[in-house]
Design a protein around this motif. Structure first.
Motif, mmCIF file in Angstrom:
data_model
loop_
_atom_site.group_PDB
_atom_site.id
_atom_site.type_symbol
_atom_site.label_atom_id
_atom_site.label_comp_id
_atom_site.label_asym_id
_atom_site.label_seq_id
_atom_site.Cartn_x
_atom_site.Cartn_y
_atom_site.Cartn_z
ATOM 1 N N PHE A 133 0.838 -1.202 0.000
ATOM 2 C CA PHE A 133 0.000 0.000 0.000
ATOM 3 C C PHE A 133 0.872 1.251 0.000
ATOM 4 O O PHE A 133 0.624 2.220 -0.728
ATOM 5 C CB PHE A 133 -0.921 0.026 1.227
ATOM 6 C CG PHE A 133 -2.019 -1.005 1.219
ATOM 7 C CD1 PHE A 133 -2.485 -1.549 0.036
ATOM 8 C CD2 PHE A 133 -2.598 -1.435 2.417
ATOM 9 C CE1 PHE A 133 -3.502 -2.495 0.027
ATOM 10 C CE2 PHE A 133 -3.613 -2.370 2.421
ATOM 11 C CZ PHE A 133 -4.064 -2.907 1.233
ATOM 12 N N GLN B 37 -4.759 1.406 -4.938
ATOM 13 C CA GLN B 37 -5.510 2.650 -5.131
ATOM 14 C C GLN B 37 -6.508 2.465 -6.276
ATOM 15 O O GLN B 37 -6.120 2.164 -7.406
ATOM 16 C CB GLN B 37 -4.567 3.808 -5.446
ATOM 17 C CG GLN B 37 -3.633 4.141 -4.294
ATOM 18 C CD GLN B 37 -2.828 5.404 -4.539
ATOM 19 O OE1 GLN B 37 -3.163 6.209 -5.403
ATOM 20 N NE2 GLN B 37 -1.765 5.583 -3.780
ATOM 21 N N TYR C 237 -10.379 5.637 -3.564
ATOM 22 C CA TYR C 237 -10.152 4.730 -2.438
ATOM 23 C C TYR C 237 -8.701 4.252 -2.425
ATOM 24 O O TYR C 237 -8.100 4.011 -3.469
ATOM 25 C CB TYR C 237 -11.091 3.515 -2.525
ATOM 26 C CG TYR C 237 -12.550 3.883 -2.382
ATOM 27 C CD1 TYR C 237 -13.201 3.780 -1.155
ATOM 28 C CD2 TYR C 237 -13.280 4.346 -3.481
ATOM 29 C CE1 TYR C 237 -14.537 4.125 -1.024
ATOM 30 C CE2 TYR C 237 -14.615 4.697 -3.359
ATOM 31 C CZ TYR C 237 -15.237 4.586 -2.128
ATOM 32 O OH TYR C 237 -16.565 4.936 -2.000
ATOM 33 N N THR C 238 -8.146 4.100 -1.244
ATOM 34 C CA THR C 238 -6.797 3.571 -1.077
ATOM 35 C C THR C 238 -6.846 2.316 -0.205
ATOM 36 O O THR C 238 -7.888 1.988 0.377
ATOM 37 C CB THR C 238 -5.875 4.606 -0.404
ATOM 38 O OG1 THR C 238 -6.412 4.958 0.887
ATOM 39 C CG2 THR C 238 -5.753 5.861 -1.258
ATOM 40 N N ASN C 239 -5.705 1.618 -0.127
ATOM 41 C CA ASN C 239 -5.587 0.392 0.681
ATOM 42 C C ASN C 239 -6.602 -0.674 0.282
ATOM 43 O O ASN C 239 -7.140 -1.388 1.129
ATOM 44 C CB ASN C 239 -5.719 0.708 2.180
ATOM 45 C CG ASN C 239 -4.565 1.557 2.704
ATOM 46 O OD1 ASN C 239 -3.767 2.056 1.926
ATOM 47 N ND2 ASN C 239 -4.480 1.716 3.996
#
Length: 364
Positions: free
Chosen positions: A152, A158, A162-164
């Protein structure tokens, strides 16, 4: 800062991985290990621009268009390209071209046009294909979280806003180390079963080397099992052109007047009026005839671009207004926008905006 360090910063903004195949981008002239004394940002690199760089003690020219586009078989000064390259080499000036790497950037050339026209709800007109990749790997269950977090941090996971993002499945892995192996878990010559987690993460293709290095660095196994695949998923943040909307609808005449004012142009070549109200606006800086059908498919009321030929205007077919504002004119604000992006990226470094008007087209 060395030339190679500056290039690293530039490529973080506009990775060359997303430039078009036909293009010639990157460092075209110069030594990567030279210390940078100053950076001149220009739309085109000509002899006069090199002179301007010399005057301003700049030994790095960041050019939108590449001065070297086709192969050079000799450099003797017989044309403007060769004379420009010769002068740059004689004065130890590096030349870097960014061109379609910036064209395809979400905040690049076409976003700059949209911002100049105060357009809202901006999105990519022609998303670039095969820009998303997926990593599948397997790690001991007890180490999965640490590995996942490292991936991450390297930029994996990504998706849009949204991330993670990841998908994880627990299972049982097996392996038998041969006599030459040096296993971190298990015994040579014996089949070992280990509770493992399958980790799946997507990432942008320009990060592949970084993601793989991170995987190897943070994985405990001597031999890391992994797969990388290229996805067909559409990436809405990379691609040619943009489509957006006016704050208030306008008639075609009102829009062309507005366009001339905002883009500071004296002439606009356009197709027949459709007698439609202009609300949705498609834009593509530079030569954009290839995107006419994409603009129509996206429901644009007008397509603002340049370099349209006689027969290109027939493609309007009374369903869209085509507005050709000129190649230079469509990209004239690019160098200003690039300086703003670079200054934000490297706030303690001075970037000089070229004052040379490189537009080769004149109007009588």
């Amino acid at each position: 800062m060395l030339v190679k360090d500056l290039i690293s910063h530039i490529q973080e903004i506009a990775p060359l991985n997303y430039a078009e195949d036909f293009d010639n981008v990157g460092l075209l002239v110069g030594d990567k290990n030279t210390k940078v004394t100053g950076v001149l940002v220009t739309l085109d690199t000509l002899e006069t621009v090199v002179d301007e760089a010399i005057t301003n003690n700049c030994n790095f020219i960041l050019s939108f268009h590449p001065i070297i586009f086709k192969g050079l078989k000799s450099i003797t000064g017989k044309n403007y390209v060769e004379r420009t390259v010769l002068k740059a080499i004689k004065n130890n000036i590096a030349i870097y071209a960014i061109h379609t790497a910036l064209d395809n950037h979400i905040d690049g050339v076409n976003a700059m046009i949209c911002n100049q026209l105060n357009l809202k709800n901006q999105r990519i007109l022609i998303p670039q294909k095969q820009t998303i990749k997926k990593l599948t790997t397997y790690a001991p269950k007890t180490e999965a979280e640490a590995l996942r977090n490292a991936l991450f941090k390297a930029g994996a996971g990504q998706i849009g806003n949204y991330t993670n993002c990841s998908f994880n499945t627990d299972g049982l892995g097996s392996f038998n180390p041969n006599p030459k192996a040096n296993p971190s878990i298990g015994t040579k010559g014996e089949t070992h079963f280990e509770a493992e987690t399958q980790i799946n993460v997507t990432f942008a293709k320009h990060l592949e080397s970084k993601i793989v290095q991170t995987l190897f660095k943070n994985h405990s196994y001597e031999e890391v099992a992994y797969e990388i695949t290229t996805l067909e998923n559409t990436n809405q943040n990379i691609g040619m052109g943009m489509i957006a909307e006016l704050e208030q609808p306008q008639s075609e005449t009102e829009f062309l007047i507005y366009l001339k004012d905002k883009m500071n142009v004296s002439h606009i070549r356009h197709s027949n009026f459709t007698n439609k109200i202009i609300k949705k606006v498609a834009v593509l800086g530079g030569s954009g005839s290839f995107a006419i059908n994409a603009a129509k498919a996206a429901g644009a009321d007008v397509f603002v671009t340049s370099d349209l030929k006689y027969h290109d205007f027939f493609q309007a077919e009374n369903s869209i207004l085509l507005a050709d504002i000129g190649h230079y004119e469509s990209e004239q604000f690019t160098k200003n926008g690039l300086v703003a992006i670079l200054t934000k990226k490297i706030p303690n470094f001075a970037f000089i905006l070229s004052n040379t008007n490189t537009n080769p087209v004149k109007y009588f």
